[in-house]
Each structure stands twice: as structure tokens, then as C-alpha cells.
Scaffold this active site. Structure first.
Site, short mmCIF file in Angstrom:
data_model
loop_
_atom_site.label_atom_id
_atom_site.label_comp_id
_atom_site.label_asym_id
_atom_site.label_seq_id
_atom_site.Cartn_x
_atom_site.Cartn_y
_atom_site.Cartn_z
N ASP A 264 0.84 -1.20 0.00
CA ASP A 264 0.00 0.00 0.00
C ASP A 264 0.87 1.25 0.00
O ASP A 264 1.35 1.69 1.05
CB ASP A 264 -0.91 -0.01 1.24
CG ASP A 264 -1.84 1.20 1.29
OD1 ASP A 264 -1.95 1.90 0.25
OD2 ASP A 264 -2.47 1.42 2.34
N LYS A 271 1.55 7.92 0.38
CA LYS A 271 1.93 7.97 1.78
C LYS A 271 3.29 8.66 1.91
O LYS A 271 4.08 8.63 0.98
CB LYS A 271 2.07 6.54 2.33
CG LYS A 271 0.76 5.85 2.59
CD LYS A 271 0.99 4.48 3.20
CE LYS A 271 -0.32 3.75 3.46
NZ LYS A 271 -1.17 4.39 4.48
N ASP A 282 0.16 -4.97 4.60
CA ASP A 282 -1.23 -4.56 4.41
C ASP A 282 -2.12 -5.67 3.85
O ASP A 282 -3.30 -5.46 3.57
CB ASP A 282 -1.27 -3.31 3.51
CG ASP A 282 -2.44 -2.40 3.84
OD1 ASP A 282 -2.99 -2.52 4.95
OD2 ASP A 282 -2.81 -1.59 2.97
N ASP A 341 -5.70 6.39 -0.68
CA ASP A 341 -5.05 5.62 0.39
C ASP A 341 -6.08 4.91 1.27
O ASP A 341 -5.73 4.04 2.06
CB ASP A 341 -4.16 6.55 1.23
CG ASP A 341 -3.19 5.80 2.11
OD1 ASP A 341 -3.02 4.58 1.90
OD2 ASP A 341 -2.60 6.44 3.01
N GLU A 343 -7.96 2.52 0.59
CA GLU A 343 -8.23 1.54 -0.46
C GLU A 343 -8.77 0.22 0.10
O GLU A 343 -9.46 -0.51 -0.62
CB GLU A 343 -6.97 1.28 -1.29
CG GLU A 343 -5.97 0.26 -0.72
CD GLU A 343 -5.39 0.66 0.62
OE1 GLU A 343 -5.40 1.86 0.95
OE2 GLU A 343 -4.93 -0.22 1.37
N ARG A 345 -11.06 -0.51 2.22
CA ARG A 345 -12.53 -0.61 2.24
C ARG A 345 -13.08 -0.80 0.83
O ARG A 345 -14.12 -1.43 0.65
CB ARG A 345 -13.11 0.63 2.94
CG ARG A 345 -12.79 1.92 2.27
CD ARG A 345 -12.94 3.14 3.19
NE ARG A 345 -11.82 3.28 4.11
CZ ARG A 345 -11.71 4.23 5.02
NH1 ARG A 345 -12.65 5.14 5.15
NH2 ARG A 345 -10.66 4.29 5.82
N1 BES Z 1 -3.25 0.27 5.25
C1 BES Z 1 -3.65 1.54 5.74
C2 BES Z 1 -3.96 1.50 7.22
C3 BES Z 1 -2.78 1.55 8.14
C4 BES Z 1 -2.03 2.71 8.28
C5 BES Z 1 -2.47 0.47 8.91
C6 BES Z 1 -0.98 2.74 9.14
C7 BES Z 1 -1.42 0.50 9.79
C8 BES Z 1 -0.67 1.64 9.91
C9 BES Z 1 -4.91 2.02 5.02
O1 BES Z 1 -5.05 1.62 3.70
C10 BES Z 1 -4.84 3.50 5.02
O2 BES Z 1 -3.94 4.03 4.43
N2 BES Z 1 -5.79 4.12 5.70
C11 BES Z 1 -5.79 5.53 5.84
C12 BES Z 1 -7.21 5.98 5.72
C13 BES Z 1 -7.36 7.47 5.60
C14 BES Z 1 -6.82 7.94 4.27
C15 BES Z 1 -8.81 7.83 5.74
C16 BES Z 1 -5.23 5.86 7.22
O3 BES Z 1 -5.51 5.13 8.18
O4 BES Z 1 -4.48 6.83 7.32
ZN ZN Z 2 -4.11 -0.18 3.21
ZN ZN Z 3 -4.05 2.92 2.32
#
Ligand code: BES
Ligand code: ZN
Ligand code: ZN
Length: 493
Positions: A264, A271, A282, A341, A343, A345
Site C-alpha cells: 500500500d 503515503k 497490508d 489511500d 483503499e 474498504r
Molecule cells: N493500510 C492503511 C492503514 C494503516 C495505516 C495500517 C498505518 C497500519 C498503519 C490504510 O489503507 C490506510 O492508508 N488508511 C488511511 C485511511 C485514511 C486515508 C482515511 C489511514 O488510516 O491513514
Molecule cells: Zn491499506
Molecule cells: Zn491505504
């Protein structure tokens, strides 16, 4: 490492190699268990002398190590405190097994014998889980540091029952270790196609595997998952695993669904660079599902279980999805992709809908490293659960307690659901700054009808920065034991 269980015998003074002995803690000090009493006598009190000299109190996890005591064949004795007998549960036996093997693994000893009266199978499970290390990419001696221990023998009472119990537990350990391996693999090695190949190995256990490629998913109208993989040169895949272990092959199946984002980057909503390497993990939700299927099939669980994983890589490129794009999911509902990001869901939306539509399962449980906000809310000990069904939550909570993979229920509701309404589509994929884990769950719930459903956000529990009693630092395999136990305690014939 070979781990075997044998019946305890009367004389322990001839056992060579390292011997692990136990003591309880009492009000005024410690109390040796019978094998320790015997070896203390044979060694002329060396054991109690060492225990007294080091202020040993028999407290849980306390250890004293003796080298080459005279009067016994053992080259080393590890005396381990187990606290009180009432408090010494199966879980504690696992932790003790883990602690002991960690202490001895690189000691130079080849053979370890553990003299334990009860919970021997769990003690063996702890040894198995703690001695795992993902070391396949080390090439130099300096790095490799292979463990010296080759064989662990656990001597116990009622060894036949313990052996039978361990043969089932070790199938569960196989599942945990497969999940850990998958999560540990880097993104250049584990991508959707190579991941699907690994899943196909479950066919040997009698699991039926079906793979939907991009063409097949297009036919189903799964633009939501396909949009996530649009920027990657890897093919997006959905893999369906079927274990039909119930006597009644037509019995309504249970369903496990996992997020399998093999890497991811965030996509166009890229990111930050620092720590991005962690995002190889991920696919942890999917790994828990694959590991659980392996465990269930391995121990021939008497239940029909479907596992569905969405495998995809989230990359930025000239073909990648843009923030603001609108996609239509298999359910027919449209989604405005505010942030590429968010993604996970989008992946689960089509997996959940397909699962419910095709298999009409008794329940659906999805697992995903879904939100960073989960780490903020619960840290790394508990996974958050979000659900439309209290009974299923209670079963999951009990299973989590039993295997030490705990879960904590979080709220969902209309007030949160509103936050993902979009101006131009049925919903948007992010809900703003607050309650990030909950709005993610609300999004998923829009792809679940009346089916009892639990979403488990394992963002905090799939990976550890520090070792535990039963796991090296790194991938934990969290979820495998939880799901296996849920099935075992509630859903087998
Ligand atoms: N895979 C990440 C979630 C994640 C982030 C897990 C850091 C462990 C550590 C997910 O796909 C993601 O990037 N989520 C974003 C959502 C936001 C853009 C609403 C997040 O949690 O920052
Ligand atoms: Zn993710
Ligand atoms: Zn993500």
C-alpha cells in the site's frame, strides 16, 4: 526443530542436554515441582542453592540457569517459576514454553527436555510459536545464527491425551506460521499472482480454490476493487477458498473475508516515505484468513467455511485511480474516491458483497489492516471489532480471551454513517478527521445486508515491534487462532 511429547518416567538423572524444571511460588518463597525435587537431591542441593543465591521466588517467568551440575547427566538445568498452580492455565503453559525455548535456543544445547505435569500440549505450542523466525533472506553466518536446539522433548503425565491435543494444536500453528510467512514477505516477492500461487498449496489439504481474474471481476461489475489495482502492473485477483468439512455439505457456510493489499503506497494520495516499507503488511487480514483456512482444513474441522481474499497492489502511476474518481461497486452503489489511500474498504466492499450474494453465509467476518486510527484508539494489544450482531461479538470476544488474541467492540451507528455521504455519489471513501476506524467500518457495513457481520481491524495487532512470549518481533499471525477457536467452540458438527 522437532518437538515431541512422551510419558514422564521416574528417574530424570540420566537425561542429557538441557533440562527445564518448574517451581511454584509460595507465601514464603518457592516450592519445587517433583522432578525438580528429585534433581535437587541427585545434585546434592545444587538447585536449591542456586535458587536461594539468586533470590528465586518461583514467580511466573522467573528463571535460574545452572551449568553442569554434578550428580546428574544434564549439562544444563533451567529452573522456571510458574507462579501458583491455580493460575497456571493453558495460556500460561504456552508462554512458559516460549520463554524457555527463547532462553535456550542459542545456548549451544541440541536437546532440551521439559518436565511438565500439565498442559504439555500447550507448552509445546509455545515452543513451536516462539522458535519461529523469518530468516530465509539471511545469507551470511553472521546474520543467520541458526538455533542450536534440534529436539525438544516434553515429558508429561497422560502423554497420549497430550499428544492428541498437540497434533491438533500443531495444525493451528501451521496456519499461524503460514500467516506470519505471508505477512513477512516483501512486496516484490508477494504480489497478487505469487500470493494466489501460495494459496493454491491449500489444495493438498482438501481446500477447493477458485481464482477470479480481472476479466471475471469486470463481469461482476467490481469496479471498486479493480480501481484500487488500476495503477499496478500486477493483475488484481480475488481468491475463494472452500473447506467443506461439515457432514452436511449443503449446510450454510461460515465466511471469512480478508484485505490482501500486497503493498500500500497510498496510490496517488501517496503515503509519506518514512516507514512506508511497513506497508508490505497490508495483506495481514487476508493472511489471517488463509492461515485460518489452513488450520481448519489441517485439523479437519467439521464445518463448512468459505474464505475470500481480495489481492491487489495499490500503486501510483499514469493509469492509477485519481482522487475524485467515481466507481460503481458490484452492489450497484457508487463511490466517490476522495483518498486513494483509503483503499482497503474499496477492496472489501466487493469481496463482502460477492460473498453474501453468492454463498448466503451464516455470518461474515472480515479482517483488515484497515486504519491507522485503530492504532491510535487501541494500540497493539486488542483488535477493534465492529458489528451488527451482539451474539457473534460475544462469541468472538470469548474466543479471543481463550487464545490471547483479544478483541474490543467499538460502536457503529447512523451518526457515524452520515459522515460518509457524498455530494455526487452514494458514498465517499473517507469520513473526515474524527472516528477514522468507525467511519471505515460504516463504509463496509453498506455492503452487508442482514447477514450477521463482524469487521476486525487488525492494523495494530498484525505486526509487533517487540517480541512477545510466543512470537519473535514482526508478523504475529494474529487472527488465525481467534478464527479457529471461534469455529471450534461454536460452529462444528
Ligand atoms: N493500510 C492503511 C492503514 C494503516 C495505516 C495500517 C498505518 C497500519 C498503519 C490504510 O489503507 C490506510 O492508508 N488508511 C488511511 C485511511 C485514511 C486515508 C482515511 C489511514 O488510516 O491513514
Ligand atoms: Zn491499506
Ligand atoms: Zn491505504
Amino acid at each position: 526443530m522437532n518437538i515431541n511429547i512422551q510419558e514422564i518416567s521416574g528417574d530424570y538423572s540420566n537425561i542429557e542436554g538441557a533440562v527445564v524444571l518448574f517451581a511454584l511460588s509460595t507465601e514464603d518463597g518457592y516450592e519445587f515441582r517433583p522432578p525438580a525435587v528429585q534433581l535437587d537431591e541427585k545434585s546434592n542441593g545444587a538447585l536449591s542453592k542456586a535458587a536461594n543465591a539468586s533470590e528465586f521466588k518461583g514467580k511466573f517467568g522467573q528463571m535460574v540457569e545452572l551449568l553442569a551440575p554434578s550428580g546428574v547427566a544434564a549439562s544444563r538445568i533451567l529452573l522456571v517459576g510458574i507462579g501458583t498452580m491455580e493460575g497456571f492455565t493453558a495460556l500460561k503453559a504456552e508462554q512458559i514454553g516460549g520463554k524457555a525455548i527463547h532462553k535456550l535456543m542459542h545456548s549451544g544445547e541440541k536437546n532440551v527436555t521439559i518436565l511438565i505435569g500439565v498442559h504439555a500440549a500447550h507448552n509445546a505450542m509455545g515452543v513451536r510459536l516462539r522458535s519461529y523466525k523469518f530468516d530465509k533472506y539471511y545469507t551470511t553466518e553472521k546474520n543467520v545464527k541458526k538455533p542450536s536446539v534440534e529436539t525438544v522433548t516434553i515429558l508429561t503425565l497422560e502423554s497420549e491425551a497430550a499428544k492428541a491435543e498437540f497434533s491438533s494444536l500443531s495444525k493451528i500453528a501451521d496456519g499461524v506460521i503460514m500467516a506470519r510467512n505471508l505477512v513477512s514477505e516483501p512486496g516484490n516477492v508477494l504480489y497478487p499472482e505469487s500470493y494466489a500461487e501460495q494459496i493454491k498449496e491449500l489444495e493438498q489439504l482438501g481446500v477447493e480454490i477458485e481464482v477470479l481474474d480481472e476479466d471475471a471481476m469486470e463481469e461482476f461489475g467490481m469496479e471498486s476493487i479493480l480501481g484500487v489495482g488500476q495503477g499496478s502492473s500486477s493483475e488484481t485477483l480475488m481468491v475463494i477458498m472452500k473447506w467443506m468439512g461439515s457432514k452436511d455439505k449443503n449446510a450454510q457456510p461460515l465466511a471469512l473475508v480478508g484485505k490482501g493489499v500486497t503493498f500500500d503506497t497510498g496510490g496517488i494520495s501517496l503515503k509519506p516515505g518514512a516507514g512506508m516499507e511497513d506497508m508490505k503488511f497490508d495483506m495481514g487480514g487476508s493472511a489471517a484468513v488463509v492461515g485460518a483456512m489452513k488450520a481448519l482444513a489441517g485439523r479437519k474441522a467439521k464445518a463448512n467455511v468459505i474464505g475470500i481474499v481480495g489481492l491487489v497492489e495499490n500503486m501510483p502511476s499514469g493509469t492509477a485511480q485519481r482522487p475524485g474518481d467515481v466507481v460503481s461497486s458490484m452492489s450497484g452503489q457508487t463511490i466517490e474516491v476522495i483518498n486513494t489511500d483509503a483503499e482497503g474498504r474499496l477492496v472489501l466492499a466487493d469481496c463482502l458483497w460477492y460473498c453474501q450474494d453468492k454463498y448466503k453465509p451464516k455470518f461474515m467476518i472480515d479482517l483488515a489492516t484497515l486504519t491507522g486510527a485503530m492504532l491510535v484508539a487501541l494500540g497493539q494489544d486488542y483488535a477493534g471489532i465492529f458489528s451488527n450482531d451482539t451474539d457473534l461479538c460475544d462469541q468472538l470476544t470469548a474466543a479471543g480471551q481463550a487464545v490471547d488474541e483479544p478483541v474490543w467492540r467499538m460502536p457503529i451507528g447512523d451518526g457515524y454513517d452520515k459522515l460518509i455521504n457524498s455530494d455526487i455519489a452514494d458514498m465517499k471513501n473517507v469520513g473526515g478527521r474524527y472516528a477514522g476506524s468507525i467511519t471505515a467500518a460504516q463504509f463496509l457495513q453498506r455492503f452487508v445486508n442482514e447477514t450477521p457481520w463482524v469487521h476486525i481491524d487488525i492494523a495494530g495487532t498484525a505486526w509487533r515491534q517487540k517480541p512477545s512470549d510466543i512470537a519473535e518481533k514482526g508478523a504475529t499471525g494474529y487472527g488465525v487462532r481467534l478464527l479457529d477457536r471461534l469455529v471450534k467452540d461454536n460452529y462444528e458438527d
